[in-house]
Design an enzyme around this catalytic site. Sequence first.
Site, PDB file in Angstrom:
ATOM      1  N   GLU A   1      11.907-165.600  34.016  1.00 25.13           N
ATOM      2  CA  GLU A   1      10.820-166.551  33.565  1.00 25.13           C
ATOM      3  C   GLU A   1      10.748-167.656  32.358  1.00 25.13           C
ATOM      4  O   GLU A   1      12.103-166.968  31.595  1.00 25.13           O
ATOM      5  CB  GLU A   1       9.792-165.538  32.895  1.00 25.13           C
TER       6      GLU A   1
ATOM      7  N   ARG B   1      -7.560-157.305  31.277  1.00 25.04           N
ATOM      8  CA  ARG B   1      -7.942-158.456  30.341  1.00 25.04           C
ATOM      9  C   ARG B   1      -8.884-159.214  31.660  1.00 25.04           C
ATOM     10  O   ARG B   1     -10.157-159.594  30.557  1.00 25.04           O
ATOM     11  CB  ARG B   1      -6.700-159.413  30.918  1.00 25.04           C
TER      12      ARG B   1
ATOM     13  N   ARG C   1      -2.162-172.778  33.552  1.00 27.23           N
ATOM     14  CA  ARG C   1      -0.444-173.044  33.793  1.00 27.23           C
ATOM     15  C   ARG C   1      -0.270-173.098  32.008  1.00 27.23           C
ATOM     16  O   ARG C   1       1.281-172.813  32.103  1.00 27.23           O
ATOM     17  CB  ARG C   1      -0.617-173.657  35.173  1.00 27.23           C
TER      18      ARG C   1
ATOM     19  N   TYR D   1      -4.993-165.681  42.509  1.00 30.54           N
ATOM     20  CA  TYR D   1      -4.339-164.768  43.515  1.00 30.54           C
ATOM     21  C   TYR D   1      -5.010-164.066  44.151  1.00 30.54           C
ATOM     22  O   TYR D   1      -6.089-163.666  44.359  1.00 30.54           O
ATOM     23  CB  TYR D   1      -3.231-164.271  42.424  1.00 30.54           C
TER      24      TYR D   1
ATOM     25  N   TYR E   1       1.305-153.687  34.600  1.00 32.13           N
ATOM     26  CA  TYR E   1       0.835-154.789  35.174  1.00 32.13           C
ATOM     27  C   TYR E   1      -0.099-154.635  35.284  1.00 32.13           C
ATOM     28  O   TYR E   1      -1.167-156.054  35.171  1.00 32.13           O
ATOM     29  CB  TYR E   1       1.819-155.919  35.080  1.00 32.13           C
TER      30      TYR E   1
HETATM   31  C1  3EB Z   1       2.759-165.931  37.169  1.00 26.56           C
HETATM   32  O1  3EB Z   1       2.660-167.085  37.415  1.00 26.56           O
HETATM   33  C2  3EB Z   1       3.657-164.784  36.990  1.00 26.56           C
HETATM   34  O2  3EB Z   1       0.061-161.935  33.130  1.00 26.56           O
HETATM   35  O3  3EB Z   1      -0.766-162.858  31.425  1.00 26.56           O
HETATM   36  C3  3EB Z   1       3.632-166.021  34.064  1.00 26.56           C
HETATM   37  C4  3EB Z   1       2.324-166.326  32.832  1.00 26.56           C
HETATM   38  C5  3EB Z   1       3.276-164.783  34.782  1.00 26.56           C
HETATM   39  C6  3EB Z   1       1.582-165.387  32.590  1.00 26.56           C
HETATM   40  C7  3EB Z   1       0.466-163.291  32.391  1.00 26.56           C
HETATM   41  C8  3EB Z   1       2.211-163.637  34.274  1.00 26.56           C
HETATM   42  C9  3EB Z   1       1.740-164.015  33.279  1.00 26.56           C
HETATM   43  O4  3EB Z   1       1.718-164.491  38.264  1.00 26.56           O
HETATM   44  C10 3EB Z   1       3.390-163.961  36.409  1.00 26.56           C
END
Ligand code: 3EB
Length: 334
Positions: free
Chosen positions: A323, A150, A216, A203, A143
Amino acid sequence: MNRVRAALGLDYLDAQQFEAVRLAKKGHVLGAIAFGSRPDYEVPDCPFAWIDLLTLERDAVFEVWTSEQPVVRDDSYGIATTRNEDVLFGCLQVDAETHLEQSAHRAYCSVFDAIDRLGYGHLLRVWHYFPRINADADGLERYRRFNVGRHEAFLSRHRKIEEHAPAACALGTRGGPLTIYFLAARQAGQPVSNPRQWAPYRYPESYGPRGPAFSRAMLAQTDADMLLFISGTASIVDHRTLHSGNVEEQASETVRNLRAVVEQARLADPRFSDDGAGVSFKTYVRDSRHLPAIRKRVAEAFGHDAAVVYLGADICRSDLLVEVEGVCFARTDA
Ligand code: 3EB
Protein backbone atom coordinates in the site's frame (compact mmCIF):
# COMPACT_ATOMS: atom_id res chain seq x y z
CA MET A 1 -11.28 27.41 -3.80
CA ASN A 2 -10.55 28.10 -0.16
CA ARG A 3 -7.06 29.13 0.81
CA VAL A 4 -4.86 27.96 3.61
CA ARG A 5 -2.36 30.78 4.09
CA ALA A 6 0.43 28.98 5.86
CA ALA A 7 2.82 26.85 3.90
CA LEU A 8 3.46 23.43 5.36
CA GLY A 9 6.61 21.37 5.23
CA LEU A 10 6.97 17.60 5.36
CA ASP A 11 10.25 15.71 5.74
CA TYR A 12 11.20 12.13 6.49
CA LEU A 13 14.33 12.40 8.63
CA ASP A 14 16.72 10.28 10.66
CA ALA A 15 17.20 10.97 14.38
CA GLN A 16 20.14 13.31 13.85
CA GLN A 17 18.42 15.33 11.14
CA PHE A 18 15.32 15.59 13.28
CA GLU A 19 17.41 16.89 16.17
CA ALA A 20 18.82 19.58 13.88
CA VAL A 21 15.37 20.57 12.61
CA ARG A 22 14.02 20.83 16.17
CA LEU A 23 16.68 23.40 16.94
CA ALA A 24 16.61 25.24 13.61
CA LYS A 25 12.82 25.42 13.44
CA LYS A 26 11.98 25.88 17.08
CA GLY A 27 8.40 27.09 17.39
CA HIS A 28 7.64 25.98 13.84
CA VAL A 29 7.32 22.20 14.26
CA LEU A 30 3.71 21.08 14.06
CA GLY A 31 4.40 17.49 15.00
CA ALA A 32 6.63 14.47 14.57
CA ILE A 33 5.95 10.77 14.24
CA ALA A 34 8.74 8.22 14.69
CA PHE A 35 8.67 4.87 12.90
CA GLY A 36 11.08 2.08 13.72
CA SER A 37 12.86 0.65 16.70
CA ARG A 38 12.00 1.76 20.22
CA PRO A 39 13.22 5.31 20.82
CA ASP A 40 16.27 5.98 22.96
CA TYR A 41 16.11 9.69 22.29
CA GLU A 42 14.54 12.53 24.20
CA VAL A 43 10.84 12.96 23.46
CA PRO A 44 10.42 16.27 21.62
CA ASP A 45 8.22 19.10 22.82
CA CYS A 46 5.83 18.92 19.88
CA PRO A 47 2.97 16.44 19.45
CA PHE A 48 4.81 13.17 19.05
CA ALA A 49 4.19 9.44 18.77
CA TRP A 50 6.35 6.41 18.28
CA ILE A 51 4.87 3.75 16.01
CA ASP A 52 6.20 0.22 16.20
CA LEU A 53 6.77 -0.70 12.56
CA LEU A 54 9.76 -2.26 10.88
CA THR A 55 11.76 0.32 8.90
CA LEU A 56 13.10 -1.45 5.83
CA GLU A 57 15.93 0.81 4.75
CA ARG A 58 16.83 3.00 7.67
CA ASP A 59 17.12 2.84 11.41
CA ALA A 60 14.27 5.09 12.37
CA VAL A 61 12.26 7.50 10.29
CA PHE A 62 10.85 10.73 11.68
CA GLU A 63 7.91 12.14 9.77
CA VAL A 64 8.13 15.84 10.59
CA TRP A 65 5.49 18.44 9.78
CA THR A 66 6.61 22.06 9.94
CA SER A 67 4.91 25.40 9.44
CA GLU A 68 6.26 28.64 7.97
CA GLN A 69 4.12 30.48 10.50
CA PRO A 70 4.91 29.99 14.19
CA VAL A 71 2.77 27.37 15.91
CA VAL A 72 0.74 27.41 19.13
CA ARG A 73 0.67 24.33 21.36
CA ASP A 74 -2.59 23.35 23.05
CA ASP A 75 -3.20 20.04 24.81
CA SER A 76 -6.70 20.77 26.06
CA TYR A 77 -9.36 18.25 25.13
CA GLY A 78 -7.06 15.26 25.68
CA ILE A 79 -5.27 15.58 22.35
CA ALA A 80 -1.78 16.96 21.76
CA THR A 81 -2.19 19.71 19.18
CA THR A 82 -0.30 22.53 17.52
CA ARG A 83 -1.76 25.03 15.14
CA ASN A 84 -0.97 27.99 12.98
CA GLU A 85 -3.62 30.35 11.64
CA ASP A 86 -4.96 27.83 9.19
CA VAL A 87 -4.12 24.23 10.06
CA LEU A 88 -4.02 22.13 13.18
CA PHE A 89 -1.90 19.04 13.77
CA GLY A 90 -3.11 16.59 16.40
CA CYS A 91 -2.02 13.29 17.85
CA LEU A 92 -3.60 10.86 20.31
CA GLN A 93 -3.00 7.33 21.52
CA VAL A 94 -5.62 5.10 23.13
CA ASP A 95 -5.64 1.54 24.37
CA ALA A 96 -6.45 -0.90 21.58
CA GLU A 97 -6.14 -4.30 23.23
CA THR A 98 -9.88 -4.95 23.29
CA HIS A 99 -13.07 -3.15 22.33
CA LEU A 100 -11.48 -1.58 19.28
CA GLU A 101 -14.88 -0.49 18.00
CA GLN A 102 -15.52 1.57 21.12
CA SER A 103 -11.94 2.87 21.24
CA ALA A 104 -12.15 4.07 17.63
CA HIS A 105 -15.54 5.63 18.24
CA ARG A 106 -14.39 7.47 21.36
CA ALA A 107 -11.12 8.59 19.77
CA TYR A 108 -12.86 9.97 16.68
CA CYS A 109 -15.53 11.72 18.74
CA SER A 110 -12.82 13.39 20.81
CA VAL A 111 -11.03 14.46 17.61
CA PHE A 112 -14.23 15.96 16.21
CA ASP A 113 -15.01 17.72 19.49
CA ALA A 114 -11.47 19.10 19.81
CA ILE A 115 -11.21 20.40 16.24
CA ASP A 116 -14.66 21.97 16.45
CA ARG A 117 -13.88 23.76 19.72
CA LEU A 118 -10.51 24.95 18.43
CA GLY A 119 -12.09 26.20 15.19
CA TYR A 120 -10.34 23.81 12.78
CA GLY A 121 -13.40 21.67 12.07
CA HIS A 122 -12.35 20.15 8.74
CA LEU A 123 -10.27 16.98 8.73
CA LEU A 124 -7.91 16.90 5.77
CA ARG A 125 -5.84 13.81 6.52
CA VAL A 126 -5.89 11.14 9.24
CA TRP A 127 -3.36 8.36 9.90
CA HIS A 128 -4.32 5.28 11.97
CA TYR A 129 -2.00 2.58 13.35
CA PHE A 130 -2.88 -0.32 15.66
CA PRO A 131 -1.71 -3.86 16.34
CA ARG A 132 -3.20 -7.13 15.01
CA ILE A 133 -5.23 -5.33 12.33
CA ASN A 134 -6.14 -8.58 10.54
CA ALA A 135 -6.82 -10.60 13.70
CA ASP A 136 -10.27 -11.80 14.58
CA ALA A 137 -12.00 -10.29 17.60
CA ASP A 138 -15.17 -12.16 18.56
CA GLY A 139 -16.08 -13.03 15.01
CA LEU A 140 -15.11 -9.78 13.25
CA GLU A 141 -11.68 -8.70 11.98
CA ARG A 142 -10.22 -5.89 14.09
CA TYR A 143 -9.93 -3.60 11.04
CA ARG A 144 -13.66 -4.08 10.42
CA ARG A 145 -14.42 -3.30 14.06
CA PHE A 146 -12.35 -0.15 13.69
CA ASN A 147 -14.45 0.80 10.64
CA VAL A 148 -17.68 0.37 12.60
CA GLY A 149 -16.44 2.67 15.38
CA ARG A 150 -15.15 5.30 12.94
CA HIS A 151 -18.39 5.25 10.95
CA GLU A 152 -20.52 5.57 14.08
CA ALA A 153 -18.45 8.58 15.21
CA PHE A 154 -19.24 10.42 11.96
CA LEU A 155 -22.94 9.72 12.62
CA SER A 156 -22.72 10.67 16.32
CA ARG A 157 -21.21 14.02 15.42
CA HIS A 158 -23.58 14.62 12.47
CA ARG A 159 -20.88 14.64 9.84
CA LYS A 160 -21.88 13.39 6.41
CA ILE A 161 -19.25 10.89 5.35
CA GLU A 162 -19.59 11.71 1.62
CA GLU A 163 -18.78 15.35 2.35
CA HIS A 164 -16.40 15.11 5.27
CA ALA A 165 -14.40 11.90 4.92
CA PRO A 166 -10.70 12.87 4.98
CA ALA A 167 -7.84 11.21 3.19
CA ALA A 168 -6.63 8.38 5.43
CA CYS A 169 -4.73 5.16 5.89
CA ALA A 170 -4.95 2.35 8.46
CA LEU A 171 -2.01 0.03 9.08
CA GLY A 172 -1.17 -2.82 11.41
CA THR A 173 1.73 -2.38 13.83
CA ARG A 174 3.82 -4.90 15.80
CA GLY A 175 2.39 -3.63 19.09
CA GLY A 176 1.34 -0.60 21.07
CA PRO A 177 -1.84 1.42 21.28
CA LEU A 178 -4.14 2.82 18.61
CA THR A 179 -2.32 5.90 17.38
CA ILE A 180 -4.24 8.53 15.44
CA TYR A 181 -2.64 11.66 14.06
CA PHE A 182 -4.23 14.18 11.76
CA LEU A 183 -4.19 17.51 9.98
CA ALA A 184 -7.34 19.61 10.19
CA ALA A 185 -8.05 23.04 8.76
CA ARG A 186 -10.27 26.05 9.25
CA GLN A 187 -11.39 25.70 5.64
CA ALA A 188 -12.65 22.50 4.07
CA GLY A 189 -10.45 20.65 1.62
CA GLN A 190 -11.79 19.17 -1.56
CA PRO A 191 -12.25 15.38 -1.61
CA VAL A 192 -10.87 13.68 -4.71
CA SER A 193 -12.19 10.38 -6.00
CA ASN A 194 -10.62 7.67 -8.13
CA PRO A 195 -12.80 6.62 -11.08
CA ARG A 196 -11.13 3.17 -10.99
CA GLN A 197 -12.31 2.54 -7.44
CA TRP A 198 -15.57 2.72 -5.55
CA ALA A 199 -15.80 5.23 -2.76
CA PRO A 200 -14.65 3.21 0.27
CA TYR A 201 -17.71 4.15 2.32
CA ARG A 202 -19.83 2.50 -0.41
CA TYR A 203 -18.02 -0.85 -0.34
CA PRO A 204 -20.38 -3.88 -0.28
CA GLU A 205 -21.12 -5.35 3.12
CA SER A 206 -18.90 -8.33 2.39
CA TYR A 207 -16.00 -6.10 3.53
CA GLY A 208 -17.62 -5.46 6.88
CA PRO A 209 -20.83 -4.07 8.37
CA ARG A 210 -19.68 -0.47 7.90
CA GLY A 211 -17.46 0.82 5.12
CA PRO A 212 -14.21 2.70 5.77
CA ALA A 213 -14.89 6.45 6.13
CA PHE A 214 -12.18 7.97 3.96
CA SER A 215 -11.80 9.67 0.60
CA ARG A 216 -9.23 8.59 -2.00
CA ALA A 217 -7.48 11.94 -1.69
CA MET A 218 -7.95 15.44 -0.35
CA LEU A 219 -6.84 18.65 -2.03
CA ALA A 220 -5.96 21.68 0.10
CA GLN A 221 -4.91 25.04 -1.25
CA THR A 222 -2.28 27.18 0.41
CA ASP A 223 -0.97 30.55 -0.74
CA ALA A 224 2.38 29.19 -1.81
CA ASP A 225 1.59 25.53 -2.32
CA MET A 226 -1.19 23.28 -3.28
CA LEU A 227 -1.26 20.09 -1.29
CA LEU A 228 -2.69 16.76 -2.30
CA PHE A 229 -3.04 14.18 0.45
CA ILE A 230 -3.30 10.76 -1.18
CA SER A 231 -4.86 8.06 1.00
CA GLY A 232 -3.40 4.62 1.37
CA THR A 233 -3.66 3.21 -2.15
CA ALA A 234 -3.51 -0.46 -3.05
CA SER A 235 -4.29 -3.07 -5.68
CA ILE A 236 -8.05 -2.54 -5.56
CA VAL A 237 -10.22 -1.96 -8.62
CA ASP A 238 -13.89 -1.18 -8.03
CA HIS A 239 -13.99 -2.79 -4.60
CA ARG A 240 -12.06 -5.98 -5.34
CA THR A 241 -8.50 -6.87 -4.48
CA LEU A 242 -6.70 -7.74 -7.73
CA HIS A 243 -3.61 -9.94 -8.20
CA SER A 244 -3.85 -11.88 -4.96
CA GLY A 245 -0.45 -13.39 -4.19
CA ASN A 246 1.37 -11.50 -7.01
CA VAL A 247 3.41 -8.66 -5.58
CA GLU A 248 4.69 -7.28 -8.92
CA GLU A 249 1.17 -7.00 -10.30
CA GLN A 250 -0.15 -5.52 -7.05
CA ALA A 251 2.57 -2.88 -7.14
CA SER A 252 1.73 -2.04 -10.78
CA GLU A 253 -1.99 -1.80 -10.03
CA THR A 254 -1.22 0.44 -7.06
CA VAL A 255 0.81 2.74 -9.33
CA ARG A 256 -2.13 2.90 -11.78
CA ASN A 257 -4.41 3.91 -8.92
CA LEU A 258 -1.96 6.56 -7.68
CA ARG A 259 -1.76 8.02 -11.20
CA ALA A 260 -5.55 7.99 -11.53
CA VAL A 261 -5.96 9.93 -8.28
CA VAL A 262 -3.34 12.49 -9.28
CA GLU A 263 -4.99 12.87 -12.69
CA GLN A 264 -8.33 13.45 -10.97
CA ALA A 265 -6.79 16.11 -8.73
CA ARG A 266 -5.43 17.86 -11.79
CA LEU A 267 -8.93 17.98 -13.29
CA ALA A 268 -10.18 19.56 -10.07
CA ASP A 269 -7.44 22.18 -10.23
CA PRO A 270 -5.18 22.54 -13.27
CA ARG A 271 -2.47 24.27 -11.24
CA PHE A 272 -1.70 20.88 -9.82
CA SER A 273 1.05 18.85 -11.47
CA ASP A 274 2.69 15.51 -10.73
CA ASP A 275 6.21 15.78 -12.11
CA GLY A 276 7.77 13.49 -9.51
CA ALA A 277 9.49 16.30 -7.62
CA GLY A 278 7.54 17.48 -4.62
CA VAL A 279 6.07 14.04 -4.00
CA SER A 280 6.57 12.07 -0.80
CA PHE A 281 5.42 8.50 -0.44
CA LYS A 282 5.21 6.08 2.44
CA THR A 283 5.17 2.57 1.08
CA TYR A 284 3.92 -0.23 3.34
CA VAL A 285 5.20 -3.72 2.60
CA ARG A 286 3.53 -6.72 4.24
CA ASP A 287 6.44 -9.13 3.69
CA SER A 288 9.90 -7.55 3.73
CA ARG A 289 11.10 -10.10 1.16
CA HIS A 290 8.95 -8.20 -1.37
CA LEU A 291 10.84 -4.94 -0.87
CA PRO A 292 13.10 -5.20 -3.97
CA ALA A 293 10.17 -5.95 -6.32
CA ILE A 294 8.08 -3.12 -4.90
CA ARG A 295 10.94 -0.64 -4.86
CA LYS A 296 11.66 -1.41 -8.51
CA ARG A 297 8.07 -0.65 -9.57
CA VAL A 298 7.83 2.54 -7.51
CA ALA A 299 11.17 3.83 -8.86
CA GLU A 300 10.16 3.00 -12.46
CA ALA A 301 6.93 4.92 -11.99
CA PHE A 302 8.08 7.98 -10.09
CA GLY A 303 11.80 8.20 -10.66
CA HIS A 304 14.35 8.82 -7.98
CA ASP A 305 13.20 12.39 -7.24
CA ALA A 306 10.26 11.29 -5.16
CA ALA A 307 11.01 10.82 -1.46
CA VAL A 308 9.95 7.29 -0.57
CA VAL A 309 10.01 5.66 2.85
CA TYR A 310 9.55 1.89 3.06
CA LEU A 311 7.91 0.42 6.15
CA GLY A 312 7.00 -3.13 7.03
CA ALA A 313 3.34 -3.20 8.08
CA ASP A 314 0.21 -5.27 7.99
CA ILE A 315 -2.28 -3.91 5.49
CA CYS A 316 -5.98 -3.72 6.21
CA ARG A 317 -7.02 -6.45 3.79
CA SER A 318 -5.17 -9.69 4.38
CA ASP A 319 -4.77 -10.28 0.62
CA LEU A 320 -3.01 -6.94 0.04
CA LEU A 321 0.80 -7.08 -0.09
CA VAL A 322 1.56 -3.40 -0.65
CA GLU A 323 0.00 0.00 0.00
CA VAL A 324 1.30 3.48 -0.85
CA GLU A 325 0.24 6.82 0.60
CA GLY A 326 1.43 10.17 -0.66
CA VAL A 327 1.65 13.88 -0.17
CA CYS A 328 2.15 16.02 -3.26
CA PHE A 329 3.21 19.65 -3.11
CA ALA A 330 2.65 21.68 -6.24
CA ARG A 331 4.00 25.19 -6.00
CA THR A 332 1.63 27.58 -7.65
CA ASP A 333 3.74 30.76 -7.42
CA ALA A 334 6.21 29.68 -10.12
C1 3EB B 1 -8.73 0.36 0.39
O1 3EB B 1 -8.62 1.05 -0.62
C2 3EB B 1 -7.44 -0.09 1.00
O2 3EB B 1 -9.43 2.37 6.44
O3 3EB B 1 -8.66 4.41 6.47
C3 3EB B 1 -6.67 2.53 2.32
C4 3EB B 1 -6.66 3.79 2.89
C5 3EB B 1 -7.33 1.50 2.96
C6 3EB B 1 -7.34 4.03 4.08
C7 3EB B 1 -8.74 3.28 5.96
C8 3EB B 1 -8.01 1.76 4.15
C9 3EB B 1 -8.02 3.00 4.71
O4 3EB B 1 -9.81 0.03 0.89
C10 3EB B 1 -7.34 0.12 2.42
